[in-house]
Design a protein around this motif. Structure first.
Motif, PDB file in Angstrom:
ATOM      1  N   LEU A  34      32.077  73.381  48.776  1.00 38.29           N
ATOM      2  CA  LEU A  34      32.595  72.151  48.178  1.00 38.29           C
ATOM      3  C   LEU A  34      34.057  71.912  48.526  1.00 38.29           C
ATOM      4  O   LEU A  34      34.488  70.765  48.691  1.00 38.29           O
ATOM      5  N   ASN A  35      34.841  72.979  48.604  1.00 36.51           N
ATOM      6  CA  ASN A  35      36.278  72.834  48.859  1.00 36.51           C
ATOM      7  C   ASN A  35      36.604  72.701  50.340  1.00 36.51           C
ATOM      8  O   ASN A  35      37.628  72.131  50.699  1.00 36.51           O
ATOM      9  N   ASN A  36      35.746  73.180  51.209  1.00 38.57           N
ATOM     10  CA  ASN A  36      35.999  73.125  52.644  1.00 38.57           C
ATOM     11  C   ASN A  36      35.477  71.792  53.178  1.00 38.57           C
ATOM     12  O   ASN A  36      34.262  71.553  53.226  1.00 38.57           O
ATOM     13  N   ARG A  37      36.406  70.913  53.551  1.00 42.12           N
ATOM     14  CA  ARG A  37      36.015  69.574  53.994  1.00 42.12           C
ATOM     15  C   ARG A  37      35.205  69.620  55.276  1.00 42.12           C
ATOM     16  O   ARG A  37      34.273  68.832  55.465  1.00 42.12           O
ATOM     17  N   GLU A  38      35.544  70.509  56.171  1.00 42.96           N
ATOM     18  CA  GLU A  38      34.816  70.585  57.441  1.00 42.96           C
ATOM     19  C   GLU A  38      33.365  70.981  57.207  1.00 42.96           C
ATOM     20  O   GLU A  38      32.436  70.374  57.762  1.00 42.96           O
ATOM     21  N   ARG A  39      33.100  71.981  56.323  1.00 43.69           N
ATOM     22  CA  ARG A  39      31.727  72.393  56.030  1.00 43.69           C
ATOM     23  C   ARG A  39      30.971  71.276  55.318  1.00 43.69           C
ATOM     24  O   ARG A  39      29.794  71.023  55.604  1.00 43.69           O
ATOM     25  N   ARG A  40      31.678  70.588  54.403  1.00 41.26           N
ATOM     26  CA  ARG A  40      31.013  69.510  53.685  1.00 41.26           C
ATOM     27  C   ARG A  40      30.650  68.357  54.632  1.00 41.26           C
ATOM     28  O   ARG A  40      29.583  67.756  54.507  1.00 41.26           O
ATOM     29  N   SER A  41      31.520  68.087  55.623  1.00 40.97           N
ATOM     30  CA  SER A  41      31.209  67.032  56.594  1.00 40.97           C
ATOM     31  C   SER A  41      29.999  67.416  57.435  1.00 40.97           C
ATOM     32  O   SER A  41      29.129  66.586  57.727  1.00 40.97           O
ATOM     33  N   LYS A  42      29.926  68.709  57.850  1.00 41.02           N
ATOM     34  CA  LYS A  42      28.775  69.150  58.640  1.00 41.02           C
ATOM     35  C   LYS A  42      27.491  69.061  57.820  1.00 41.02           C
ATOM     36  O   LYS A  42      26.433  68.674  58.335  1.00 41.02           O
ATOM     37  N   ASP A  43      27.553  69.427  56.531  1.00 38.16           N
ATOM     38  CA  ASP A  43      26.360  69.338  55.684  1.00 38.16           C
ATOM     39  C   ASP A  43      25.888  67.893  55.551  1.00 38.16           C
ATOM     40  O   ASP A  43      24.686  67.606  55.619  1.00 38.16           O
ATOM     41  N   ILE A  44      26.864  66.984  55.340  1.00 37.01           N
ATOM     42  CA  ILE A  44      26.489  65.559  55.211  1.00 37.01           C
ATOM     43  C   ILE A  44      25.919  65.040  56.517  1.00 37.01           C
ATOM     44  O   ILE A  44      24.951  64.272  56.533  1.00 37.01           O
ATOM     45  N   ALA A  45      26.513  65.462  57.668  1.00 32.02           N
ATOM     46  CA  ALA A  45      26.007  65.010  58.959  1.00 32.02           C
ATOM     47  C   ALA A  45      24.576  65.482  59.182  1.00 32.02           C
ATOM     48  O   ALA A  45      23.774  64.803  59.829  1.00 32.02           O
ATOM     49  N   GLY A  46      24.215  66.636  58.621  1.00 32.88           N
ATOM     50  CA  GLY A  46      22.859  67.150  58.790  1.00 32.88           C
ATOM     51  C   GLY A  46      21.819  66.343  58.032  1.00 32.88           C
ATOM     52  O   GLY A  46      20.673  66.238  58.466  1.00 32.88           O
ATOM     53  N   VAL A  47      22.206  65.799  56.886  1.00 36.07           N
ATOM     54  CA  VAL A  47      21.218  65.071  56.068  1.00 36.07           C
ATOM     55  C   VAL A  47      21.402  63.557  56.147  1.00 36.07           C
ATOM     56  O   VAL A  47      20.566  62.822  55.606  1.00 36.07           O
ATOM     57  N   LEU A  48      22.487  63.085  56.796  1.00 37.85           N
ATOM     58  CA  LEU A  48      22.752  61.651  56.809  1.00 37.85           C
ATOM     59  C   LEU A  48      21.651  60.848  57.506  1.00 37.85           C
ATOM     60  O   LEU A  48      21.202  59.833  56.971  1.00 37.85           O
ATOM     61  N   PRO A  49      21.179  61.239  58.708  1.00 35.79           N
ATOM     62  CA  PRO A  49      20.100  60.436  59.329  1.00 35.79           C
ATOM     63  C   PRO A  49      18.877  60.315  58.441  1.00 35.79           C
ATOM     64  O   PRO A  49      18.305  59.237  58.307  1.00 35.79           O
ATOM     65  N   GLU A  50      18.455  61.428  57.852  1.00 35.56           N
ATOM     66  CA  GLU A  50      17.279  61.380  56.995  1.00 35.56           C
ATOM     67  C   GLU A  50      17.536  60.519  55.760  1.00 35.56           C
ATOM     68  O   GLU A  50      16.658  59.755  55.313  1.00 35.56           O
ATOM     69  N   ALA A  51      18.777  60.594  55.233  1.00 27.44           N
ATOM     70  CA  ALA A  51      19.111  59.787  54.055  1.00 27.44           C
ATOM     71  C   ALA A  51      19.104  58.302  54.396  1.00 27.44           C
ATOM     72  O   ALA A  51      18.607  57.470  53.626  1.00 27.44           O
ATOM     73  N   VAL A  52      19.636  57.958  55.582  1.00 22.90           N
ATOM     74  CA  VAL A  52      19.630  56.558  55.992  1.00 22.90           C
ATOM     75  C   VAL A  52      18.204  56.067  56.179  1.00 22.90           C
ATOM     76  O   VAL A  52      17.843  54.945  55.799  1.00 22.90           O
ATOM     77  N   LYS A  53      17.356  56.919  56.763  1.00 22.17           N
ATOM     78  CA  LYS A  53      15.953  56.541  56.968  1.00 22.17           C
ATOM     79  C   LYS A  53      15.254  56.312  55.642  1.00 22.17           C
ATOM     80  O   LYS A  53      14.540  55.309  55.459  1.00 22.17           O
ATOM     81  N   LEU A  54      15.441  57.231  54.687  1.00 17.81           N
ATOM     82  CA  LEU A  54      14.814  57.067  53.368  1.00 17.81           C
ATOM     83  C   LEU A  54      15.353  55.824  52.656  1.00 17.81           C
ATOM     84  O   LEU A  54      14.600  55.103  51.997  1.00 17.81           O
ATOM     85  N   SER A  55      16.678  55.568  52.793  1.00 18.41           N
ATOM     86  CA  SER A  55      17.253  54.391  52.151  1.00 18.41           C
ATOM     87  C   SER A  55      16.674  53.118  52.746  1.00 18.41           C
ATOM     88  O   SER A  55      16.411  52.152  52.035  1.00 18.41           O
ATOM     89  N   ARG A  56      16.433  53.084  54.073  1.00 18.73           N
ATOM     90  CA  ARG A  56      15.849  51.905  54.702  1.00 18.73           C
ATOM     91  C   ARG A  56      14.421  51.685  54.244  1.00 18.73           C
ATOM     92  O   ARG A  56      13.962  50.560  54.078  1.00 18.73           O
ATOM     93  N   GLU A  57      13.684  52.782  54.017  1.00 21.70           N
ATOM     94  CA  GLU A  57      12.311  52.646  53.535  1.00 21.70           C
ATOM     95  C   GLU A  57      12.278  52.153  52.094  1.00 21.70           C
ATOM     96  O   GLU A  57      11.358  51.431  51.693  1.00 21.70           O
ATOM     97  N   ARG A  58      13.281  52.500  51.304  1.00 12.82           N
ATOM     98  CA  ARG A  58      13.310  52.069  49.902  1.00 12.82           C
ATOM     99  C   ARG A  58      13.694  50.594  49.763  1.00 12.82           C
ATOM    100  O   ARG A  58      13.293  49.932  48.819  1.00 12.82           O
ATOM    101  N   GLY A  59      14.469  50.062  50.665  1.00 16.55           N
ATOM    102  CA  GLY A  59      14.914  48.668  50.548  1.00 16.55           C
ATOM    103  C   GLY A  59      16.153  48.436  51.402  1.00 16.55           C
ATOM    104  O   GLY A  59      16.516  49.269  52.252  1.00 16.55           O
ATOM    105  N   ASP A  60      16.815  47.298  51.194  1.00 17.94           N
ATOM    106  CA  ASP A  60      17.983  46.924  52.000  1.00 17.94           C
ATOM    107  C   ASP A  60      19.293  47.138  51.251  1.00 17.94           C
ATOM    108  O   ASP A  60      20.290  46.478  51.524  1.00 17.94           O
ATOM    109  N   GLU A  61      19.302  48.050  50.271  1.00 19.76           N
ATOM    110  CA  GLU A  61      20.536  48.298  49.524  1.00 19.76           C
ATOM    111  C   GLU A  61      21.624  48.853  50.442  1.00 19.76           C
ATOM    112  O   GLU A  61      22.784  48.452  50.361  1.00 19.76           O
ATOM    113  N   LEU A  62      21.239  49.813  51.322  1.00 17.21           N
ATOM    114  CA  LEU A  62      22.235  50.388  52.232  1.00 17.21           C
ATOM    115  C   LEU A  62      22.767  49.325  53.193  1.00 17.21           C
ATOM    116  O   LEU A  62      23.955  49.278  53.502  1.00 17.21           O
ATOM    117  N   VAL A  63      21.885  48.445  53.662  1.00 11.29           N
ATOM    118  CA  VAL A  63      22.318  47.373  54.570  1.00 11.29           C
ATOM    119  C   VAL A  63      23.327  46.463  53.875  1.00 11.29           C
ATOM    120  O   VAL A  63      24.363  46.093  54.431  1.00 11.29           O
TER     121      VAL A  63
END
Length: 644
Positions: A34-63
């Motif tokens: 949580l305190n290491n910004r670089e590790r937190r950025s890598k963790d978010i980068a790992g799940v961001l594509p899947e999160a964007v895909k799930l958000s697009r399937e749920r609706g256009d809120e992310l758009v």
């Protein structure tokens, strides 16, 4: 477990360390994550594509959430580096614009040529009737009748997927959906093979749909479909076959490994556009037609020349009118449109004090009925507009001049006083005017107005008449001292009155004072012989004196005088002189005491013993003994300031 307390604590800590060591490591790792910004950025980068895909399937809120940021970023990039976007869009927009312009010019020239070739012939008239009947343009009818053939559209279609790889058309407005056409052609191909039990390598080469023909040039991975109008020559098939072979040479690997992305075949557009060919039959001409054509051209040229000259004259007149209108104070023309076949339009700003635009149009030989003015009101602050606005509000006299500079309005010449007073009161309400300079104005006065102002301020009594001659106020009649004094001091302050002439006016208080003074000084109080007792005749005269003395004092105060009443006592010539002086003194005091009892101040009364009386006059000879035993009076008046 027993033992010293210290050993128990250490043992408990050791036990807790053994039991919770794994959880402590996990907590420490989680805190570091949580305190290491670089590790937190890598963790978010790992799940961001899947999160964007799930958000697009749920609706256009992310758009909706990302749209403002993306739009703002693109807008800033365009504002800061527009050349980047121009360079990116130029390969797409440039060829489209060039083709559109070239095609429009080509059609215009073709239509003009065909129209000139068939103006007066029987065939031309027949074609015009056909254009009216079918609703087509005359040029289009001529083109269709003189057309040999024309390739209107070409489709490059992938054989395996039946998808349209590239589509070009002679007229983009009539082009259909290329994918639908590709699917339709593939379906026709499959139907023909299945119906006639041909092999997979066989293909339908051509078919007709109404006035159109479709020629198909097959290739190994793709085939070319050309939509043709008219009767094409066989040489055209060779052109189509050469083109499909050239396409396989240029893009063979791309066609063989096609995965659905047709953008890579856009570079083949020049090869396909080269196949958009057409041919028209040459018109048969005769000498008579040439003569008629030249006559028509000459007449048309003469008509056009005359029309151009008239239009040029009207245009020059219109521009001159717009310039005249724009230089008028209080008018600002924003747009001016000359209507050739309809009313002209003038749009702009107009001050309420500006001249009428319709009159200006009439003076410029422009029919105002054919011009529509669309004005929006505003306040013009230029000097001419301010002067016009001032003149419209106050109606400047012909004997005066006005000018404006930096908001200061300067008046010169001669103006009436009443008009100037109104200007001084209301000039601040004129937009664009901040100050008024009337120092150089010569003011004229109307006698009736001046007298009206005088009457309103001083309310003259009915006994007074007034007149104004050359700014001098003349008074005659009767008035009180107070009113006359007020007029003398304040009337010159009334505009239009320089001085006051009251030489013909009677001061009522002055006249009352003089009349009372005369009555008092002609009154005598008689005494008995050798005594200070008042005789009967004396009491009658003395009883009338108090009222007259009061009247005299009141009138004297009104005219600014203080009076002193000298009571002069006399004795007859009989007896000793010293006794006569004493007797006259006592007689004067006798009258003074009586007047004191009547309410008069002792300071006002001055008893004086005169001694032996003077020789009686002719009038007094009737009663000489009484005329010498008397008291007479003298009114002494002094200015009030001097008395103090």
């Amino acid at each position: 477990m027993r033992g010293p307390p210290g050993d128990s604590v250490e043992a408990f800590e050791e036990l807790r360390r053994l039991l919770l060591s794994g959880e402590r490591e996990q907590l420490r790792d989680l805190r570091d994550r949580l305190n290491n910004r670089e590790r937190r950025s890598k963790d978010i980068a790992g799940v961001l594509p899947e999160a964007v895909k799930l958000s697009r399937e749920r609706g256009d809120e992310l758009v909706q959430a990302l749209r403002p940021a993306v739009e703002g970023s693109i807008k800033q990039s365009i504002e800061k580096k527009p050349d980047t976007f121009v360079g990116a869009l130029h390969p797409i927009i440039g060829p489209m614009v060039r083709r559109s312009i070239a095609e429009s010019l080509r059609r215009l020239m073709q239509s003009l040529n065909q129209t000139l070739e068939h103006p007066f012939s029987w065939r031309g008239l027949k074609w015009r009737f056909e254009a009216l009947r079918t609703g087509k343009s005359f040029a289009e009818v001529v083109m269709l009748h003189s057309l040999v053939y024309r390739v209107e559209q070409l489709f490059l279609i992938h054989r395996k997927t039946s998808l349209s790889l590239l589509h070009v058309a002679l007229d983009p407005a009539i082009a259909k959906d290329s994918d639908i056409v590709a699917g339709m052609l593939s379906a026709i191909q499959d139907f023909a093979r299945d119906s006639f039990a041909t092999g997979d390598d066989s293909a339908l080469e051509e078919f007709r749909v109404g006035e159109l023909q479709v020629w198909i040039a097959p290739g190994q991975y793709a085939y070319l479909a050309a939509v043709i109008r008219g009767h094409p020559p066989r040489e055209l098939r060779s052109v189509l076959e050469d083109t499909i072979d050239s396409i396989h040479v240029l893009k063979g690997s791309g066609l063989a490994n096609f995965q659905g992305a047709a953008a890579s075949f856009e570079s083949l557009r020049p090869e396909l556009e080269a196949c958009l060919r057409s041919k028209y039959a040459a018109a048969k001409r005769s000498g008579g037609r040439k003569v008629r054509a030249w006559i028509a051209v000459t007449a048309t040229a003469a008509f056009l020349t005359a029309a151009v000259l008239v239009a040029l004259r009207n245009e020059i007149r219109w521009r001159r009118f717009v310039r005249q209108l724009n230089v008028q104070p209080g008018i600002a023309v924003t747009t001016a449109h000359k209507g050739w076949f309809g009313p002209s339009q003038i749009t702009g700003l107009r001050d309420a004090s500006a001249p009428d635009a319709a009159k200006i149009a009439g003076a410029a030989k422009i029919d105002p009925a054919h011009v529509q003015f669309h004005w929006k009101p505003f306040f013009a602050l230029d000097p001419a507009s301010v002067v016009q606005r001032f003149d419209k509000r106050f109606a400047l006299p012909s004997s005066a001049q006005v000018s404006s500079m930096n908001g200061v309005l300067t008046l010169t010449g001669s103006v009436p006083y009443d008009w100037l007073e109104r200007v001084r009161r209301e000039a601040k309400f004129v937009p664009g005017m901040s100050a008024l300079d009337d120092s150089a104005v010569a003011v004229t006065y109307d006698a009736d107005s001046v007298l009206q102002r005088f009457n309103e301020k001083f309310d003259p009594p009915n006994t007074v008449s007034v007149a104004l001659v050359q700014n001098v106020l003349s008074l005659w009649g009767e008035a009180s001292q107070q009113w006359l004094a007020r007029v003398r001091s304040e009337a010159p302050k009334v505009p239009g009155i320089k001085s006051v002439d009251d030489s013909k006016a009677v001061n009522l208080d002055e006249r009352t004072f003089q009349r009372s003074k005369s009555v008092i000084e002609n009154a005598f109080v008689y005494f008995l012989t050798n005594k200070d007792d008042i005789a009967t005749e004396g009491f009658a005269a003395l009883s009338r004196l108090p009222d007259e003395i009061r009247r005299c004092e009141t009138a004297a105060k009104r005219i600014g005088l203080n009076v002193t009443l000298e009571i002069l006592g006399y004795a007859d010539a009989v007896g000793d002189e010293a006794k006569n002086v004493d007797l006259s003194q006592r007689r004067a005091h006798k009258v003074a005491d009586f007047l004191g009892l009547c309410g008069f101040e002792s300071t006002v009364l001055k008893p004086i013993g005169m001694g032996q009386a003077v020789k009686p006059t002719e009038v007094d000879k009737v009663v000489p003994e009484l005329s010498q035993r008397r008291v007479s009076f003298e009114v002494v008046a002094q200015p009030a300031t001097a008395a103090r």
